[in-house]
Design an enzyme around this catalytic site. Structure first.
Site, short mmCIF file in Angstrom:
data_model
loop_
_atom_site.label_atom_id
_atom_site.label_comp_id
_atom_site.label_asym_id
_atom_site.label_seq_id
_atom_site.Cartn_x
_atom_site.Cartn_y
_atom_site.Cartn_z
N SER A 97 10.39 -8.04 1.63
CA SER A 97 9.40 -7.22 0.94
C SER A 97 9.12 -5.96 1.74
CB SER A 97 8.12 -8.04 0.72
OG SER A 97 7.25 -7.38 -0.17
N ASN A 98 8.02 -5.27 1.47
CA ASN A 98 7.67 -4.06 2.22
C ASN A 98 6.16 -3.95 2.31
OD1 ASN A 98 6.64 -2.45 -0.16
ND2 ASN A 98 8.73 -2.87 -0.85
N HIS A 99 5.68 -2.88 2.97
CA HIS A 99 4.25 -2.77 3.27
C HIS A 99 3.42 -2.10 2.19
CE1 HIS A 99 4.33 -4.49 7.21
NE2 HIS A 99 5.33 -3.71 7.59
N SER A 100 3.95 -1.92 0.98
CA SER A 100 3.15 -1.28 -0.06
C SER A 100 1.86 -2.05 -0.29
CB SER A 100 3.96 -1.22 -1.36
OG SER A 100 3.12 -0.84 -2.43
N ALA A 134 6.69 0.02 -5.06
CA ALA A 134 7.73 0.12 -4.04
C ALA A 134 8.67 -1.04 -4.30
CB ALA A 134 7.11 0.04 -2.65
#
Ligand code: C5P
Length: 226
Positions: free
Chosen positions: A29-32, A96
């Site tokens: 995943s990502n930090h959005s 994102a």
């Protein structure tokens, strides 16, 4: 009306990260944070629009008067977006989306292998959600607004994304600036749009681009300005 300039308008917004499973307990995943997309949903609802938020996993309450569809993976977000986009006047892609997912999520927890220092994961590309929406036939296509988070050459990358994904408008922000962008409460942006947006006769590449610079401000105020 003066109070509700977007009265009756159907707006669909993607927000937050996507989560791509690797096995039953792990994901990519990502930090959005979802803050910008949620602020846009709140602003559009305040302007009188009927808003649906297609949201990846975030820690935010659903804004009042907004319908929320919760999804996890890019494929789920893509499916929801394609279903809703055709009935929308405006589609804003603020999520994102993970560019890649595991080719095949493991059925059982991936185990450490004794004596192996590395592990190779095979990833495959996720669909580009906003580009799929922008490629809908004209009669069923909403006005499409994308976001571009960049760390350099903001205007050039934004222009390229607008053209390549056939967007009508793009909101570009420099995520390398202290206190702005990812996870922060504030944002600044450069907004580019086609002067001849929606006029299919003009070639998308040939359209003149208009631009406006929006100074650093809270995501709520920026959402209203956009
Ligand atoms: O190419 P990039 O990810 O930088 O483009 C950002 C824009 O494209 C955002 O509007 C984002 O929501 C959208 N996007 C998408 N589906 C993807 C990747 C990006 O809708 N798979």
């Amino acid at each position: 009306t003066g109070d509700a300039p977007a009265a009756g308008m159907a707006v669909t917004i993607t927000a937050g990260p996507t989560r791509e499973p690797l096995d039953p307990v792990r994901y990519l995943s990502n930090h959005s944070s979802g803050k910008m997309g949620y602020a846009l949903a709140e602003a559009a609802a305040a302007l009188g629009a009927r808003v649906t938020l297609i949201s990846g996993p975030v820690n935010l309450p659903c804004p009042a008067g907004v319908a929320r569809l919760e999804v996890e993976t890019a494929l789920e977000m893509h499916e929801a977006a394609m279903r809703l986009a055709e009935q929308s006047d405006l589609f804003i892609g603020c999520a994102a989306v993970a560019d890649y997912r595991a080719e095949q999520a493991a059925e059982h927890k991936i185990k450490k292998v004794e004596g192996e220092e590395g592990l190779t994961l095979r990833l495959v590309k996720n669909p580009d959600i906003i580009a799929s929406v922008a490629a809908l036939p004209e009669a069923r296509r909403p006005f499409v607004v994308g976001f571009a988070a960049e760390t350099r050459d903001l205007a050039a990358y934004a222009r390229d994304k607008l053209t390549r994904k056939r967007l009508d408008m793009i909101v570009a922000n420099d995520v390398s600036r202290e206190g702005l962008g990812f996870g922060a409460d504030d944002n600044a942006a450069l907004v580019l749009w086609r002067e001849a947006a929606r006029q299919e006769k003009a070639s998308p590449e040939g359209d003149a681009l208009a631009e406006e610079e929006l100074a650093p401000q809270t995501k709520s105020r920026l959402a209203m300005a956009v």
